[in-house]
Design a protein around this motif. Structure first.
Motif, PDB file in Angstrom:
ATOM      1  N   GLU A  95      41.451  55.511 -10.009  1.00 11.85           N
ATOM      2  CA  GLU A  95      41.724  54.493 -11.030  1.00 11.85           C
ATOM      3  C   GLU A  95      41.483  55.064 -12.425  1.00 11.85           C
ATOM      4  O   GLU A  95      42.228  54.791 -13.354  1.00 11.85           O
ATOM      5  N   GLY A  96      40.437  55.877 -12.566  1.00 13.18           N
ATOM      6  CA  GLY A  96      40.175  56.482 -13.865  1.00 13.18           C
ATOM      7  C   GLY A  96      41.254  57.460 -14.280  1.00 13.18           C
ATOM      8  O   GLY A  96      41.565  57.602 -15.468  1.00 13.18           O
ATOM      9  N   LEU A  97      41.841  58.142 -13.301  1.00 10.70           N
ATOM     10  CA  LEU A  97      42.886  59.115 -13.594  1.00 10.70           C
ATOM     11  C   LEU A  97      44.122  58.443 -14.173  1.00 10.70           C
ATOM     12  O   LEU A  97      44.738  58.952 -15.116  1.00 10.70           O
ATOM     13  N   VAL A  98      44.491  57.278 -13.638  1.00 13.68           N
ATOM     14  CA  VAL A  98      45.724  56.631 -14.096  1.00 13.68           C
ATOM     15  C   VAL A  98      45.479  55.615 -15.214  1.00 13.68           C
ATOM     16  O   VAL A  98      46.405  55.284 -15.960  1.00 13.68           O
ATOM     17  N   LYS A  99      44.232  55.113 -15.354  1.00 11.96           N
ATOM     18  CA  LYS A  99      43.960  54.029 -16.309  1.00 11.96           C
ATOM     19  C   LYS A  99      43.010  54.441 -17.427  1.00 11.96           C
ATOM     20  O   LYS A  99      42.474  53.582 -18.127  1.00 11.96           O
ATOM     21  N   HIS A 100      42.804  55.739 -17.646  1.00 10.86           N
ATOM     22  CA  HIS A 100      41.799  56.136 -18.641  1.00 10.86           C
ATOM     23  C   HIS A 100      42.173  55.692 -20.056  1.00 10.86           C
ATOM     24  O   HIS A 100      41.302  55.546 -20.908  1.00 10.86           O
ATOM     25  N   ASN A 101      43.459  55.452 -20.298  1.00 12.86           N
ATOM     26  CA  ASN A 101      43.864  54.962 -21.614  1.00 12.86           C
ATOM     27  C   ASN A 101      43.951  53.440 -21.689  1.00 12.86           C
ATOM     28  O   ASN A 101      44.228  52.887 -22.750  1.00 12.86           O
ATOM     29  N   PRO A 145      44.724  49.450 -19.246  1.00 14.71           N
ATOM     30  CA  PRO A 145      45.516  48.849 -18.158  1.00 14.71           C
ATOM     31  C   PRO A 145      46.980  49.263 -18.231  1.00 14.71           C
ATOM     32  O   PRO A 145      47.529  49.490 -19.314  1.00 14.71           O
ATOM     33  N   LEU A 146      47.622  49.337 -17.075  1.00 14.68           N
ATOM     34  CA  LEU A 146      49.024  49.726 -17.003  1.00 14.68           C
ATOM     35  C   LEU A 146      49.954  48.545 -16.781  1.00 14.68           C
ATOM     36  O   LEU A 146      51.162  48.655 -16.990  1.00 14.68           O
ATOM     37  N   THR A 147      49.410  47.429 -16.313  1.00 17.98           N
ATOM     38  CA  THR A 147      50.220  46.236 -16.078  1.00 17.98           C
ATOM     39  C   THR A 147      49.496  45.020 -16.636  1.00 17.98           C
ATOM     40  O   THR A 147      48.321  45.095 -17.020  1.00 17.98           O
ATOM     41  N   GLY A 148      50.195  43.881 -16.677  1.00 17.32           N
ATOM     42  CA  GLY A 148      49.571  42.641 -17.118  1.00 17.32           C
ATOM     43  C   GLY A 148      49.542  42.494 -18.625  1.00 17.32           C
ATOM     44  O   GLY A 148      50.054  43.340 -19.377  1.00 17.32           O
ATOM     45  N   ALA A 175      48.275  45.477 -20.883  1.00 16.94           N
ATOM     46  CA  ALA A 175      48.877  46.800 -20.676  1.00 16.94           C
ATOM     47  C   ALA A 175      49.020  47.558 -21.984  1.00 16.94           C
ATOM     48  O   ALA A 175      49.467  47.009 -22.994  1.00 16.94           O
ATOM     49  N   VAL A 176      48.627  48.831 -21.983  1.00 16.26           N
ATOM     50  CA  VAL A 176      48.635  49.612 -23.218  1.00 16.26           C
ATOM     51  C   VAL A 176      50.036  50.042 -23.616  1.00 16.26           C
ATOM     52  O   VAL A 176      50.280  50.332 -24.785  1.00 16.26           O
ATOM     53  N   ARG A 177      50.957  50.142 -22.647  1.00 18.19           N
ATOM     54  CA  ARG A 177      52.333  50.540 -22.962  1.00 18.19           C
ATOM     55  C   ARG A 177      53.295  49.544 -22.339  1.00 18.19           C
ATOM     56  O   ARG A 177      53.947  49.816 -21.336  1.00 18.19           O
ATOM     57  N   LYS A 178      53.396  48.372 -22.960  1.00 18.09           N
ATOM     58  CA  LYS A 178      54.281  47.330 -22.431  1.00 18.09           C
ATOM     59  C   LYS A 178      55.749  47.738 -22.490  1.00 18.09           C
ATOM     60  O   LYS A 178      56.592  47.180 -21.788  1.00 18.09           O
ATOM     61  N   ASP A 179      56.061  48.701 -23.353  1.00 13.66           N
ATOM     62  CA  ASP A 179      57.448  49.118 -23.529  1.00 13.66           C
ATOM     63  C   ASP A 179      57.908  50.105 -22.463  1.00 13.66           C
ATOM     64  O   ASP A 179      59.087  50.455 -22.406  1.00 13.66           O
ATOM     65  N   ARG A 180      56.981  50.561 -21.608  1.00 10.73           N
ATOM     66  CA  ARG A 180      57.338  51.558 -20.605  1.00 10.73           C
ATOM     67  C   ARG A 180      57.160  50.992 -19.203  1.00 10.73           C
ATOM     68  O   ARG A 180      56.142  50.357 -18.913  1.00 10.73           O
ATOM     69  N   PRO A 181      58.117  51.225 -18.329  1.00 10.28           N
ATOM     70  CA  PRO A 181      57.949  50.767 -16.940  1.00 10.28           C
ATOM     71  C   PRO A 181      56.843  51.549 -16.249  1.00 10.28           C
ATOM     72  O   PRO A 181      56.519  52.677 -16.641  1.00 10.28           O
ATOM     73  N   LEU A 182      56.266  50.958 -15.234  1.00  9.47           N
ATOM     74  CA  LEU A 182      55.221  51.625 -14.473  1.00  9.47           C
ATOM     75  C   LEU A 182      55.817  52.848 -13.772  1.00  9.47           C
ATOM     76  O   LEU A 182      56.816  52.727 -13.058  1.00  9.47           O
ATOM     77  N   PRO A 183      55.247  54.040 -13.987  1.00  9.50           N
ATOM     78  CA  PRO A 183      55.793  55.233 -13.318  1.00  9.50           C
ATOM     79  C   PRO A 183      55.857  55.054 -11.810  1.00  9.50           C
ATOM     80  O   PRO A 183      54.962  54.474 -11.191  1.00  9.50           O
ATOM     81  N   GLY A 184      56.912  55.584 -11.220  1.00  5.41           N
ATOM     82  CA  GLY A 184      57.153  55.377  -9.807  1.00  5.41           C
ATOM     83  C   GLY A 184      56.037  55.878  -8.911  1.00  5.41           C
ATOM     84  O   GLY A 184      55.683  55.237  -7.914  1.00  5.41           O
ATOM     85  N   ALA A 185      55.458  57.038  -9.242  1.00  2.00           N
ATOM     86  CA  ALA A 185      54.396  57.600  -8.403  1.00  2.00           C
ATOM     87  C   ALA A 185      53.186  56.685  -8.369  1.00  2.00           C
ATOM     88  O   ALA A 185      52.522  56.552  -7.331  1.00  2.00           O
ATOM     89  N   ILE A 186      52.870  56.038  -9.489  1.00  2.00           N
ATOM     90  CA  ILE A 186      51.728  55.125  -9.539  1.00  2.00           C
ATOM     91  C   ILE A 186      52.047  53.844  -8.782  1.00  2.00           C
ATOM     92  O   ILE A 186      51.230  53.342  -7.999  1.00  2.00           O
ATOM     93  N   ASP A 213      45.286  49.720  -3.752  1.00  2.00           N
ATOM     94  CA  ASP A 213      45.330  48.913  -4.971  1.00  2.00           C
ATOM     95  C   ASP A 213      44.324  49.439  -5.993  1.00  2.00           C
ATOM     96  O   ASP A 213      43.115  49.445  -5.752  1.00  2.00           O
ATOM     97  N   LEU A 214      44.816  49.885  -7.147  1.00  2.00           N
ATOM     98  CA  LEU A 214      43.960  50.449  -8.186  1.00  2.00           C
ATOM     99  C   LEU A 214      43.683  49.464  -9.320  1.00  2.00           C
ATOM    100  O   LEU A 214      43.214  49.863 -10.382  1.00  2.00           O
ATOM    101  N   ASP A 215      43.942  48.175  -9.104  1.00  3.53           N
ATOM    102  CA  ASP A 215      43.689  47.147 -10.127  1.00  3.53           C
ATOM    103  C   ASP A 215      44.297  47.559 -11.471  1.00  3.53           C
ATOM    104  O   ASP A 215      43.604  47.674 -12.489  1.00  3.53           O
ATOM    105  N   LEU A 216      45.599  47.759 -11.484  1.00  5.60           N
ATOM    106  CA  LEU A 216      46.261  48.332 -12.650  1.00  5.60           C
ATOM    107  C   LEU A 216      46.249  47.419 -13.871  1.00  5.60           C
ATOM    108  O   LEU A 216      46.566  47.863 -14.976  1.00  5.60           O
ATOM    109  N   ASP A 217      45.870  46.145 -13.701  1.00  3.05           N
ATOM    110  CA  ASP A 217      45.859  45.225 -14.836  1.00  3.05           C
ATOM    111  C   ASP A 217      44.507  45.160 -15.532  1.00  3.05           C
ATOM    112  O   ASP A 217      44.330  44.397 -16.490  1.00  3.05           O
ATOM    113  N   SER A 218      43.537  45.969 -15.085  1.00  3.83           N
ATOM    114  CA  SER A 218      42.219  45.959 -15.715  1.00  3.83           C
ATOM    115  C   SER A 218      41.944  47.303 -16.377  1.00  3.83           C
ATOM    116  O   SER A 218      42.646  48.294 -16.150  1.00  3.83           O
TER     117      SER A 218
END
Length: 400
Positions: free
Chosen positions: A160-166, A168-171, A174-185, A193-198
């Motif tokens: 979770e720290g690797l993908v969310k260190h900057n 949240p990615l969703t919700g 989200a720090v980059r609302k203009d970018r879709p969630l990368p497919g690998a994530i 479940d990495l709780d991408l909205d926190s």
């Protein structure tokens, strides 16, 4: 003083990520009798092939431009040292912070951001390319060191720290609302479940800002030594300019290289002190009682003060203009982009030219799977290997 109570563990603050409370690994494993889960994560990262390859991956300069410039490997080691120091002061788990610091650049391509931009362009119709997502892909799939599973099987907290260190990615946060969630994530989150909205835990936040401290200060060092700008050019940059004047006043007869070292040393110290002071202020204000409280705070717990953020932004702007967009750097990054695009286009059109272990993973010409296999192959290259592979594929005088 750090906020603690009698209910907290003796060596960790209440809001730290506790190894004994880890959410575990995707594939269950017996505990180690000698190391915590986060220590094992750190060790697995250090022993990975992707970590070794960082030695010959660019930070700003390509590997052959000088032995004294930073590489992704030396940068990652410097980030880990800063992260451990900050985590110790804040009562956080140093091993988790170190693991995240060491892993944060694993997904970078050859030739730095130029290589990433090139892969993003050629992969636009196949889901794009994101180095954070590639880091996750490396540690969950591409590293093959274990009989029972793909990847390194790291703990939930490290992933979770690797993908969310900057952030949240969703919700809504989200720090980059203009970018879709990368497919690998997105693909991995369906399994784990990495709780991408926190927000991530405090250790990941420390690692992210330690990265900022390291690269800003060390880019000053590398840029000055490369002659891309001078000390006089830094005169009006907040914090940096006054520090150079103070060091010159204190040591007027010192060699220039020693004065540069002294300024960088002081800068790192000042930024660390600012970060710890601001974070302690937020701890007192929000009173988090657990790592989960940190994740659900709705804002970062670990942060610089407003003044330091302004100083950091001014320095970044200076470095962007005077270093990252210097014409000599532009020329080399232009070459790097062309090398990466050439490699992708040829191997995507002719996957039979891939090495056998990679060719077996592809499923024909023009497919999304083959595009991702080729991207994985290229992203894992060092600068040196990418240049050699380009010669092997495009120079008729080179042996294949």
């Amino acid at each position: 003083m750090i906020a603690t109570t009698e209910s907290c563990a003796r060596t960790l603050a209440c809001y730290a990520s506790r190894p004994e409370e880890s959410r575990g690994r995707l594939h269950g494993e017996a505990d180690s009798p000698t190391r915590s889960p986060f220590q094992r994560d750190r060790d697995r990262i250090i022993h990975s092939a992707a970590f070794r390859r960082l030695q010959y991956k660019t930070q700003v300069f390509v590997y052959h431009e000088g032995e004294n410039f930073r590489t992704r490997l030396t940068h990652s080691l410097e980030v880990s040292q800063i992260a451990r120091s900050i985590s110790r002061v804040l009562g956080l788990d140093e091993d988790l912070s170190e693991a995240l610091a060491l892993a944060h650049d694993l997904g970078h391509t050859p030739f730095g951001h130029a290589g990433e931009d090139a892969l993003q362009e050629v992969l636009a119709e196949f889901g794009g390319f994101d180095h954070n997502a590639q880091s996750l892909r490396i540690v969950t799939k591409l590293e093959r060191r274990y009989v029972e599973f793909e990847g390194l099987n790291l703990t939930w907290e490290t992933l979770e720290g690797l993908v969310k260190h900057n952030g949240p990615l969703t919700g809504p946060l989200a720090v980059r609302k203009d970018r879709p969630l990368p497919g690998a994530i997105a693909e991995y989150a369906q399994l784990h479940d990495l709780d991408l909205d926190s927000f991530a835990g405090a250790e990941a936040q420390v690692a992210a800002l330690s990265d900022d401290i390291a690269y800003n200060n060390h880019d000053i060092d590398d840029g000055l030594r490369a002659g891309l700008f001078t000390i006089d050019d830094l005169a009006d940059v907040p914090l940096v300019g006054p520090l150079f004047r103070k060091v010159t006043q204190d040591y007027p007869d010192a060699d220039v290289s020693l004065r540069i070292h002294e300024v960088v040393r002081r800068m790192i110290g000042i930024m660390i002190l600012d970060l710890t002071a601001e974070t302690q202020r937020r701890i007192a204000q929000f009173n988090p009682r657990s790592a989960e409280d940190v994740r659900r705070l709705g804002r970062p717990l670990v942060a610089f003060s407003d003044e330091m953020r302004a100083n950091d932004a001014a320095l970044r702007q200076f470095l962007f203009t005077n270093m990252y967009r210097h014409f000599t750097v532009n020329r080399m990054t232009s070459k790097g982009r062309r090398v990466v695009k050439d490699l992708f286009r040829l191997l995507f059109a002719e996957p039979e030219c891939l090495p056998p272990e990679w060719r077996r993973l592809a499923d024909g010409k023009g497919t999304t799977k083959t595009a991702r296999v080729v991207a994985d192959y290229i992203a894992g290259m060092t600068d040196r290997f990418a240049l050699d592979e380009h010669r092997r594929l495009f120079d008729m005088q080179e042996k294949p």
